[in-house]
Enzyme design. Structure first.
Site, PDB file in Angstrom:
ATOM      1  N   GLY A   9      -0.954  -1.684   5.881  1.00 33.01           N
ATOM      2  CA  GLY A   9      -1.852  -2.289   4.899  1.00 33.01           C
ATOM      3  C   GLY A   9      -1.078  -2.906   3.755  1.00 33.01           C
ATOM      4  O   GLY A   9       0.060  -3.339   3.907  1.00 33.01           O
ATOM      5  N   LYS A 166       4.100  12.989  -7.522  1.00 32.13           N
ATOM      6  CA  LYS A 166       3.334  11.739  -7.543  1.00 32.13           C
ATOM      7  C   LYS A 166       1.942  11.956  -8.133  1.00 32.13           C
ATOM      8  O   LYS A 166       1.405  11.089  -8.829  1.00 32.13           O
ATOM      9  CB  LYS A 166       3.221  11.186  -6.114  1.00 32.13           C
ATOM     10  CG  LYS A 166       2.370   9.924  -5.973  1.00 32.13           C
ATOM     11  CD  LYS A 166       2.895   8.785  -6.825  1.00 32.13           C
ATOM     12  CE  LYS A 166       2.350   7.420  -6.417  1.00 32.13           C
ATOM     13  NZ  LYS A 166       0.930   7.338  -6.159  1.00 32.13           N
ATOM     14  N   GLU A 173      -0.539   8.144 -15.548  1.00 34.54           N
ATOM     15  CA  GLU A 173      -0.970   6.745 -15.465  1.00 34.54           C
ATOM     16  C   GLU A 173      -2.417   6.592 -15.956  1.00 34.54           C
ATOM     17  O   GLU A 173      -2.740   5.646 -16.675  1.00 34.54           O
ATOM     18  CB  GLU A 173      -0.841   6.269 -14.022  1.00 34.54           C
ATOM     19  CG  GLU A 173      -1.315   4.866 -13.739  1.00 34.54           C
ATOM     20  CD  GLU A 173      -1.274   4.571 -12.254  1.00 34.54           C
ATOM     21  OE1 GLU A 173      -2.362   4.346 -11.668  1.00 34.54           O
ATOM     22  OE2 GLU A 173      -0.169   4.589 -11.671  1.00 34.54           O
TER      23      GLU A 173
END
Length: 304
Positions: A9, A166, A173
């Site tokens: 993808g 992560k 974030e």
């Protein structure tokens, strides 16, 4: 190095290209035959040389798709081979997958990957979890994918450490994006400021709040001043929730990240029941004015 890559993808396709540019031989498999190099996982594994450990990197949605892919690879790979899960899997799934593969002597590495659609040119930040022996078998791929400087890759620890790192990265974030967004709204509403885009652009160099996220926000504002083409609706990928849940498990105060997550929930409401209740209470105790809702047959009846 020869490597198999499952899932081509937006991320996986660019990763294949970047590794090939670095000289790796990449055999890609995807459900879309237009982008796939082979017709099946079995064919992919068969195309990898048998005189070196076979490494297969998975870039498919977390949960059932990842589990199904790992279970199929378990029947195709052998002792000494390695599976890398580079998707956004929950870190608690990693020990389960490692044990499942370990029964056949197959190694497992979990790898958090950050870089989005820009990773092809800029490189990807990579956070790996697993044994030193298994990570070493994948190192040529890590070196091909990481940015060209010395940073951008870390062997974070044992199985699960890569996806855990992560997850926390994505939680941070969330908070950074929310802070920029709230600052943007205040600047837009203040009559003192004439050019909000120029203000944000001026922060990109020399300030303590400069970042790649800020660069991207400026680009979005330049492309669509006032963001008139974008609805204020924001999904969450799951990792923000997992970060807050992990903070609860470890008794870590997480004010900014949890608030940013809840702000995304608020963005999905046509009307906020909580704020309706606040307005009702203000009217009751202080006689403050309230705004009437527009009657609509689609509005569900109030809970009793």
């Amino acid at each position: 190095m020869h490597i198999g890559l499952v899932g081509l993808g937006r991320m996986g396709g660019n990763m294949r290209t970047r590794m090939r540019r670095a000289g790796l031989t990449v055999i890609g498999y995807d459900l879309d035959p237009q982008v796939s190099d082979v017709g099946s996982l079995s064919e992919l594994v068969g195309r990898l040389p048998s005189d070196e450990p076979k490494v297969v990197w998975i870039m498919v949605p977390h949960g059932a798709p990842t589990r199904a892919t790992i279970e199929e690879l378990r029947g195709l790979l052998g002792e000494g081979d390695v599976v890398v899960d580079g998707g956004n899997s929950r870190w608690t799934d990693d020990p389960v997958h490692a044990a499942l593969l370990g029964e056949k002597g197959i190694g497992f590495v979990d790898c958090g990957v950050s870089g989005g659609v820009w990773g092809l040119e800029n490189g990807y930040a990579l956070m790996a979890g697993g044994s030193p022996e298994d990570v070493a078998k994948v190192q040529p791929a890590f070196d091909a994918l990481r940015p060209d400087d010395e940073s951008g890759f870390v062997h974070a620890g044992q199985v699960g450490a890569g996806h855990f790192a992560k997850m926390v990265h994505n939680g941070i974030e969330y908070a950074m994006m929310q802070a920029y967004a709230e600052g943007y709204e205040l600047l837009e509403k203040a009559e003192l400021v004439d050019n909000v885009t120029a203000v944000f652009d001026s922060w990109r160099v020399g300030t303590v709040v400069r970042s790649w996220l800020l660069d991207l926000l400026v680009k979005a504002l330049q492309d669509d001043p006032g963001l008139s083409q974008i609805r204020g609706y924001a999904d969450d990928s799951g990792e923000g929730r997992w970060t807050v849940e992990a903070a609860i498990d470890h008794a870590v105060p997480m004010h900014a990240i949890s608030a940013a997550l809840f702000a995304r929930f608020a963005s999905r409401q046509e009307e906020s029941p909580a704020m309706q209740a606040v307005a009702a209470m203000r009217q009751q105790f202080g006689g403050h004015a309230v705004r009437a809702t527009l009657e609509s047959p689609d509005v569900p009846p109030a809970k009793q």
